[in-house]
Design an enzyme around this catalytic site. Structure first.
Site, PDB file in Angstrom:
ATOM      1  N   TYR A 180       0.836  -1.209   0.000  1.00 19.29           N
ATOM      2  CA  TYR A 180       0.000   0.000   0.000  1.00 19.29           C
ATOM      3  C   TYR A 180       0.868   1.255   0.000  1.00 19.29           C
ATOM      4  O   TYR A 180       0.626   2.196  -0.770  1.00 19.29           O
ATOM      5  CB  TYR A 180      -0.919  -0.004   1.225  1.00 19.29           C
ATOM      6  CG  TYR A 180      -1.812   1.214   1.313  1.00 19.29           C
ATOM      7  CD1 TYR A 180      -2.924   1.337   0.487  1.00 19.29           C
ATOM      8  CD2 TYR A 180      -1.548   2.231   2.221  1.00 19.29           C
ATOM      9  CE1 TYR A 180      -3.749   2.454   0.562  1.00 19.29           C
ATOM     10  CE2 TYR A 180      -2.355   3.354   2.301  1.00 19.29           C
ATOM     11  CZ  TYR A 180      -3.461   3.449   1.474  1.00 19.29           C
ATOM     12  OH  TYR A 180      -4.264   4.570   1.547  1.00 19.29           O
ATOM     13  N   LYS A 184       1.297   4.382  -2.925  1.00 20.03           N
ATOM     14  CA  LYS A 184       1.104   5.806  -2.637  1.00 20.03           C
ATOM     15  C   LYS A 184       2.355   6.623  -2.970  1.00 20.03           C
ATOM     16  O   LYS A 184       2.252   7.772  -3.418  1.00 20.03           O
ATOM     17  CB  LYS A 184       0.710   5.991  -1.164  1.00 20.03           C
ATOM     18  CG  LYS A 184      -0.679   5.444  -0.834  1.00 20.03           C
ATOM     19  CD  LYS A 184      -1.729   6.113  -1.706  1.00 20.03           C
ATOM     20  CE  LYS A 184      -3.126   5.631  -1.409  1.00 20.03           C
ATOM     21  NZ  LYS A 184      -4.143   6.296  -2.244  1.00 20.03           N
ATOM     22  N   THR A 217     -13.503   6.568   7.089  1.00 23.81           N
ATOM     23  CA  THR A 217     -14.243   5.792   6.104  1.00 23.81           C
ATOM     24  C   THR A 217     -14.004   4.315   6.376  1.00 23.81           C
ATOM     25  O   THR A 217     -13.341   3.944   7.346  1.00 23.81           O
ATOM     26  CB  THR A 217     -13.769   6.114   4.668  1.00 23.81           C
ATOM     27  OG1 THR A 217     -12.434   5.607   4.505  1.00 23.81           O
ATOM     28  CG2 THR A 217     -13.791   7.615   4.409  1.00 23.81           C
TER      29      THR A 217
END
Length: 305
Positions: A180, A184, A217
């Protein structure tokens, strides 16, 4: 249809962004991979802004074929494109979750339909491909007084990211956190290199990166139970709402303060320094070249080294 300006937002399900600053004079096309949620987003934007020039278009960033089809459909509308917001997300396969699942990170090791590691393929390569295929339209839409803008959404996770050019797909020693963070970091490197190329050719297009902050979220679905507990206890204090998280994205997309300015990283509406490694131009170029080879980009003239 006569050409009008357009704002293209690739979004994660659950991201609630009201683009009223721009919608008063534009045609907005939210693009995502869940049609029901996309149509609901369109309805909400229309209801809250009173502007009916909003349309949802299906786009699956995990599929190179879907990206190409999307671009074909978009270009067939004969619209100008003044803003492209690359907002990364990963979709849950239908057989692994209930319909309508929100964006996630730190997924188990798995590949996209094209064989790319999912974090790298969706978060980075999908946007790399999409941006390249829309560059000609962005260039045609920009002018000296009103540049087109490419806003790429990364995160603070890129600061701990490492780019392994010999294993971009994380085939060896896979780590969800590492994969991840690498995706990014790749977004920041790409955005900076894109800005350099656009500026060198005198294009009226700018490229910037935005960090929306820690937003409350469903992105943290794959974190540990202890992290989820802490999040549940502290989210009201430490986490931004999705609307707050979108504020810097909107700032980078429409603020007159950034007219003609590219190659920067923004957090909370402020320009800040990204990771030292993100300014490595040699690394930027090498990632660019490998990305072109991986996606087999048909726009070879735009993928030239």
């Amino acid at each position: 249809m006569s050409p009008v300006s357009s704002f293209l937002w690739t979004y994660a399900v659950g991201v609630k962004v009201l683009l009223s600053q721009l919608l008063s004079r534009s045609f907005s096309l939210p693009a995502g991979n869940h049609e029901n949620q996309g149509e609901l987003s369109v309805s909400r934007i229309v209801k809250e802004t009173g502007n009916e020039k909003v349309e949802f278009m299906y786009l699956e960033l995990a599929s190179m074929q879907s990206i190409q089809q999307f671009v074909q459909h978009f270009k067939a509308k004969n619209l100008l494109l003044h803003v492209l917001v690359n907002n990364g997300y990963i979709r849950w396969p239908v057989n692994q979750c209930s319909p309508g699942a929100a964006a996630v990170m730190l997924v188990p090791q798995r590949n996209t339909a094209d064989g790319f590691e999912e974090h790298f393929g969706v978060n980075y390569l999908g946007h790399f491909m999409l941006t390249h295929l829309l560059l000609d339209t962005l260039k045609q839409s920009g002018s000296h007084d009103l540049n087109s803008r490419i806003v790429t959404v990364s995160s603070a996770t890129h600061y701990i990211g490492e780019l392994n050019l010999n294993d971009l797909q994380s085939r060896h020693n896979y780590s969800p956190h590492g994969a991840y963070a690498q995706s990014k970091l790749a977004l920041v490197l790409f955005s900076y290199q894109l800005q350099q190329r656009l500026a060198a050719e005198g294009s009226h297009v700018t490229s910037n990166v935005v960090d929306p902050g820690v937003v409350n979220t469903d992105l943290y679905k794959h974190t540990s139970w202890l992290f989820k507990l802490c999040k549940w206890l502290t989210s009201w204090l430490l986490f931004k709402t999705s609307t707050q998280g979108a504020s810097t994205v909107i700032y980078a997309a429409v603020s007159p303060d950034l007219e003609g300015a590219g190659g920067s990283y923004y957090v909370n509406g402020q320009k800040v320094k990204s990771a030292d490694i993100s300014y490595d131009e040699d690394l930027q170029r090498k990632l660019w070249a490998q990305s072109c080879n991986l996606v087999g980009n048909p726009e070879r003239h735009q993928c030239a080294s």
